[in-house]
Design a protein around this motif. Structure first.
Motif, PDB file in Angstrom:
ATOM      1  N   PRO A 272     -20.807 -43.779 -30.908  1.00 32.06           N
ATOM      2  CA  PRO A 272     -20.313 -44.811 -31.826  1.00 32.06           C
ATOM      3  C   PRO A 272     -20.334 -46.214 -31.245  1.00 32.06           C
ATOM      4  N   GLU A 273     -20.209 -46.348 -29.932  1.00 32.82           N
ATOM      5  CA  GLU A 273     -20.249 -47.684 -29.332  1.00 32.82           C
ATOM      6  C   GLU A 273     -21.675 -48.114 -29.029  1.00 32.82           C
ATOM      7  N   ILE A 274     -22.469 -47.222 -28.469  1.00 29.01           N
ATOM      8  CA  ILE A 274     -23.839 -47.568 -28.074  1.00 29.01           C
ATOM      9  C   ILE A 274     -24.695 -47.881 -29.298  1.00 29.01           C
TER      10      ILE A 274
ATOM     11  N   PHE B 289     -28.247 -51.101 -31.466  1.00 26.42           N
ATOM     12  CA  PHE B 289     -29.614 -50.747 -31.838  1.00 26.42           C
ATOM     13  C   PHE B 289     -29.877 -50.941 -33.325  1.00 26.42           C
ATOM     14  N   ARG B 290     -31.148 -51.219 -33.630  1.00 31.60           N
ATOM     15  CA  ARG B 290     -31.615 -51.136 -35.011  1.00 31.60           C
ATOM     16  C   ARG B 290     -32.313 -49.791 -35.162  1.00 31.60           C
ATOM     17  N   GLN B 291     -31.713 -48.905 -35.946  1.00 31.48           N
ATOM     18  CA  GLN B 291     -32.292 -47.603 -36.229  1.00 31.48           C
ATOM     19  C   GLN B 291     -32.615 -47.511 -37.719  1.00 31.48           C
TER      20      GLN B 291
ATOM     21  N   ASP C 288     -24.080 -53.450 -35.746  1.00 33.01           N
ATOM     22  CA  ASP C 288     -23.529 -54.782 -35.985  1.00 33.01           C
ATOM     23  C   ASP C 288     -23.713 -55.713 -34.798  1.00 33.01           C
ATOM     24  N   LEU C 289     -24.063 -55.179 -33.621  1.00 34.41           N
ATOM     25  CA  LEU C 289     -24.304 -56.015 -32.449  1.00 34.41           C
ATOM     26  C   LEU C 289     -25.798 -56.242 -32.192  1.00 34.41           C
TER      27      LEU C 289
END
Length: 290
Positions: free
Chosen positions: A119-121, A125-127, A133-134
């Protein structure tokens, strides 16, 4: 005149795709001289697996310069961390490789599906249908050497982008699992200093070889014998042995192995002006970006 550091050259076109065996993996090798590189057949199968390549790498004991077509680390310098704000974000590339491999331990075939559900990692990324959101949008975060690639007129993509035909993130992540398993067994430049003898791994970007071989922007891929031989000749190589199938992966590997042979002894490529010790430890560098 000093003896060449390397006597053999290999280029590996890599794949981060799901599954066991991948037509997108190709391995080409050549020796000093001008004979064209040849493809290495996958062991006992019609296509390579990532585990096969790992085993092949571990068997290399000659002075072979091995180019891996993947990014060995994520951007770090731009935000002083790979995953800013994440608990226990790794502090250097070796810690990153360990984190990726540990988080993906349950995934077969050196895949990384488990890591990308963290959930943090996943926020970074754009998947497919899931842009964290980062993830900053646009081209995404870039390593220092990738900014150097842009200065050369190339078009690198962010390792945090996992969407689209040009994405390199999945290849990079699966490659990090391999690099972690090579730790202490096969040096990876520039995270390791270049040893005086024996094999060593560098990061390659096959488009650098294509440009050096005279293939202009927009036409980087070679899918026929004549195009490949023309490019090889521009790198001082003899024509290649005919291939059963001409695809981007095979021709990229063959051409890049020839490019490595032609450029391995250029001292300035081993001492890039913009590569600091901190960058060498955290982000690495693409061989050929001076």
């Amino acid at each position: 005149m000093a003896e060449p550091r390397f006597s053999r050259f290999a280029a590996i076109d890599w794949s981060g795709a799901q599954g066991h065996r991948h037509k997108g993996i190709a391995v080409a090798v050549c020796a000093t001289g001008d004979a064209a590189p040849t493809l290495v057949a996958p062991p006992g199968a019609s296509a390579w697996s990532r585990d096969d390549v790992l085993d092949w790498l571990l068997c290399q004991d000659t002075s072979t310069l091995i180019g891996l077509d993947l990014s060995p680390a994520f951007p770090f310098v731009d935000q002083d961390g790979y995953f800013p704000g994440a608990p226990d974000s790794p502090l250097d590339a070796r810690a990153l490789w360990k984190m990726v491999d540990d988080a993906s331990a349950a995934d077969p075939h050196l895949a990384v599906s488990s890591l990308l559900t963290d959930p943090e990692i996943r926020r970074h990324f754009r998947q497919h249908r899931d842009c964290g959101d980062l993830f900053p949008g646009g081209a995404g975060r870039m390593r220092v050497c990738e900014h150097g690639q842009r200065t050369m007129g190339l078009s690198p993509t962010s390792c945090f982008n996992l969407v689209g035909a040009a994405q390199v993130g999945k290849s990079s992540l699966t490659g990090m699992r391999v690099l972690h398993r090579l730790a202490g067994r096969l040096p990876v430049w520039p995270f390791d200093p270049l040893p005086p003898h024996g094999p060593a791994i560098v990061e390659i970007y096959t488009t650098i070889a294509a440009r050096a071989a005279g293939i202009r922007k927009g036409l980087s891929k070679m899918r026929d014998a004549v195009s490949l031989d023309t490019a090889l000749a521009n790198l001082g190589s003899q024509p290649h042995r005919p291939l059963a199938r001409y695809d981007d992966h095979a021709t990229d590997a063959i051409l890049t192995a020839a490019w490595l042979r032609a450029n391995a002894d250029r001292a300035e490529l081993w001492r890039p002006q913009a590569m600091t010790p901190h960058i060498a430890r955290t982000e690495g560098w693409t061989f050929g970006v001076s």
